[in-house]
Design an enzyme around this catalytic site. Structure first.
Site, PDB file in Angstrom:
ATOM      1  N   GLY A 326      12.130 -13.957  17.080  1.00 19.95           N
ATOM      2  CA  GLY A 326      11.806 -12.612  16.598  1.00 19.95           C
ATOM      3  C   GLY A 326      10.573 -12.586  15.719  1.00 19.95           C
ATOM      4  N   ILE A 328      10.138 -12.070  12.338  1.00 15.52           N
ATOM      5  CA  ILE A 328      10.233 -12.891  11.132  1.00 15.52           C
ATOM      6  C   ILE A 328      10.538 -14.334  11.499  1.00 15.52           C
ATOM      7  CG2 ILE A 328      11.498 -13.264   8.989  1.00 15.52           C
ATOM      8  CD1 ILE A 328       9.682 -10.852   8.910  1.00 15.52           C
ATOM      9  N   LYS A 444      17.520  -2.155   3.021  1.00 11.25           N
ATOM     10  CA  LYS A 444      18.508  -1.168   3.482  1.00 11.25           C
ATOM     11  C   LYS A 444      19.929  -1.560   3.074  1.00 11.25           C
ATOM     12  CE  LYS A 444      15.668   0.407   7.343  1.00 11.25           C
ATOM     13  NZ  LYS A 444      14.460  -0.288   6.865  1.00 11.25           N
ATOM     14  N   ASN A 481      10.106  -3.188   5.066  1.00 11.95           N
ATOM     15  CA  ASN A 481       9.537  -3.232   6.406  1.00 11.95           C
ATOM     16  C   ASN A 481       8.338  -4.177   6.455  1.00 11.95           C
ATOM     17  OD1 ASN A 481      10.981  -0.739   7.768  1.00 11.95           O
ATOM     18  ND2 ASN A 481      10.377  -0.110   5.716  1.00 11.95           N
TER      19      ASN A 481
END
Length: 648
Positions: A326, A328, A444, A481
């Site tokens: 992915g 990251i 989040k 983000n």
């Protein structure tokens, strides 16, 4: 000679071989030598003529005889000296001060040798002959080389017939593109030189902007410095600027960002130069300029890391990265591969991403012990096999479902993957005595209003609880983000702009924290070095960014005008979406670390006796795929605000 360059360890014989292997280069060298023979012969006669007032009849016969007899020897000496001083190896298309100095020095040496030789051979000439001869020779040689340069420039500036025809058919090509350069340093000089000396027929640098008050009114390569940054908009109108080039490679990004904020108030195309490293190497050129990107407008300065502490804790370790394909995860793998680790184990369920990062790392780090395995963190037995096989010392757990709207529609899947997968990894890390476990979390997770954030908060609770009873050091790193990540708003906006719009923004006042992927991962590695167990590391995300402004900037950077070329459409907040994100819960407080961009939130006390039984029931309910899963999450995460606007 043009096209012949020296490399490390290359001798003059290597260069000669290159020249003789290339017939074009060989013929050019021969022509230049013949030209120099003519110059040597003429300069000797011209020196005698000047000495006798340009009247050939006055030249004494013995002087003329001496000149003619010594001339062959002088020609050989001059040609050898020109070779020694690399006059024949220079790129005369770009000749400058150094080449002229080489000619002058070689002619001085020739004069000394000529003086000694003619005296030893008893060849009388006037005393002024030696100086006049070699001054004329240096002048003729320099003129011939600069003349060659001018001819080459003229040839390059001429418009080929096919281009001339194309320009007649397209009036836009005939229009001059007026350029403003911001920054009057070395990069500015390089750019102006290239624009003048190259094929950029329709470009001209009209003015330079620089904040140094001592430079105001002065000239850079005959281009006037007309003011500081406050006059960018004014001068853009005055000179009818089409393109602004920000040439400030050594300036802090935060400062460049402020300059760009002014520049984007104009309607000009915005370009920027490469970094300071390219300036030092002299590699600045028009072809290397790039468009200003949204990352430039963020103005985040480079991260300062304690590299030694990172190396100390990853040195000779086996490191496992879940979700390694992915956004990251793959960057974690890149940065880890650059450190002296023993082995890198990449785990991902998506084979295409895993394959891409595998091929990239195999090419860049061929000596790295790289193991790539397709597996799901949901599968306890499969992951147990990998732990048994590779015995990782450090784990970076980045595997997770992250798309907020998709997880709102499929909350059971968020529980299975995020919570169940993390629970599996945490238990296995404890079982196989992993030294350190780093969870990639999110802002989040703070007072979550969506199921994705709530699952991440549950993951933080799991690792904090396990840390109290395990030899493994469990920590979490929380950030907002990242620009350009899979599912980020930036790629979506760019795609919408390419399709002609509209660009969709959920709310005009919605804000988010943004960070570049490489800097976020660098801080994750640094936080891992600081870990003692149980911490939630919180990264300094800088100032929040208004998503509406982000959309406007992307439209502007694409060369479009909002309201004319493309529109922004407000679609309304999606289920579970906040207007703003928080990085710390009120209960956690804040503790500093040696790195000012990394902070620590203190662990929150939990009732362990009820937590794990409730967690097991939650996972069982998720696999039953029943309704009401969000309410069950609420029982464990009391800060979770349930939104039941979507189904299961």
């Amino acid at each position: 000679m043009e096209g012949v360059r020296w490399s490390l360890g290359e001798t003059d014989m290597d260069v000669i071989k290159k020249i003789y292997e290339n017939p074009v280069k060989q013929s050019r060298m021969v022509l230049l030598m013949l030209l120099d023979v003519i110059c040597v012969a003429f300069s000797g006669y011209a020196a005698l003529a000047l000495r006798f007032d340009m009247i050939s009849q006055k030249i004494e016969p013995e002087f003329l005889t001496s000149y003619l007899r010594y001339m062959p020897f002088h020609i050989v000496v001059v040609l050898l000296l020109y070779y020694v001083f690399r006059i024949y190896h220079s790129l005369w298309e770009y000749a400058g001060y150094r080449e002229c100095m080489n000619i002058a020095v070689s002619c001085c040496c020739a004069m000394v040798i000529q003086f000694v030789g003619m005296h030893l051979l008893k060849m009388p000439v006037p005393r002024s002959y030696y100086l006049l001869n070699n001054v004329i020779l240096a002048g003729l040689t320099t003129a011939s080389r600069l003349g060659y340069r001018m001819l080459r420039l003229y040839a390059k500036k001429r418009i080929p017939e096919e281009m001339e025809e194309e320009m007649k058919n397209d009036p836009a090509l005939m229009k001059k593109k007026n350029i403003m350069i911001v920054g009057g340093g070395q990069a500015c000089i390089m750019l102006i030189k290239e624009i003048r000396n190259s094929n950029y027929l329709n470009r001209q640098v009209c003015c330079v902007i620089d904040d140094d008050p001592g430079k105001l009114g002065r000239y850079v390569q005959d281009v006037r410095i007309v003011g500081n940054r406050t006059r960018i908009c004014e001068m853009a109108k005055k000179y009818k600027i089409d393109q602004i080039i920000v040439a400030m490679p050594s300036t802090k990004r935060s400062e460049i960002s402020r300059v760009l904020e002014i520049c984007k108030q104009t309607d000009c195309e915005l370009l920027t130069v490469p970094g300071l490293y390219q300036i030092i190497k002299g590699e600045v050129s028009m072809s290397q300029l790039r468009r200003v990107e949204i990352e430039d407008l963020l103005g985040r300065d480079p991260i300062e890391l304690d590299i030694e502490s990172i190396i100390d804790y990853v040195n000779d370790k086996t490191v496992m990265v879940t979700g390694g394909g992915g956004s990251i995860g793959s960057e974690l793998c890149r940065q880890l591969a650059s450190h002296p680790i023993r082995r890198l184990v990449i785990v991902d369920i998506y084979e295409n991403n895993a394959y891409d990062i595998q091929q990239e790392l195999k090419k860049k780090y061929p000596e790295l012990d790289l193991q790539v395995r397709i597996a799901s963190v949901r599968d306890y037995h499969r992951m147990n096999e990998l732990f048994e096989q590779y015995r990782p010392d450090i784990i970076y757990h980045a595997a997770a479902h992250k798309h907020v709207p998709l997880m709102e529609d499929s909350p059971n899947e968020a529980i299975k993957n995020n919570v169940g997968g993390t629970y599996n990894m945490v238990r296995l890390a404890d079982k196989w005595k992993v030294k350190r476990f780093v969870l990639i979390s999110t802002d989040k997770a703070v007072n979550p209003t969506n199921i994705m954030g709530a699952t991440k908060r549950l993951c933080e609770m799991i690792i904090q609880t396990y840390n109290r009873h395990s030899e493994t050091e469990y920590v979490a790193v929380r950030f907002g983000n990242v620009l350009g990540s899979n599912g980020s708003v930036i790629p979506l906006f760019k795609k919408q702009i390419q399709e002609g719009g509209p660009v969709t923004v959920t709310h005009p006042d919605i804000i988010r924290y943004f960070m570049l992927i490489p800097e976020a991962v660098s801080l994750v590695l640094q936080a891992g070095a600081y870990a003692k167990g149980g911490e939630i590391f919180v990264l300094d995300m800088g100032d929040p960014v208004k998503i509406y402004d982000l959309a406007k900037n992307l439209i502007r950077l694409a060369g479009l005008k909002l309201g004319e070329d493309i529109d922004i459409k407000i679609t309304g907040l999606r289920p579970g979406e906040k207007l703003y994100e928080e990085l710390l819960m009120k209960e956690e407080g804040m503790q500093d670390t040696p790195n000012q961009m990394i902070h620590i939130g203190h662990p929150i006390e939990l009732d362990e006796e009820t937590f794990f039984p409730s967690l097991e029931k939650l996972l069982a309910a998720a696999y039953e795929d029943g309704d009401g899963i969000k309410e069950k999450v609420k029982e464990l995460v009391d800060t979770y605000v349930v939104d039941n606007g979507s189904g299961n």
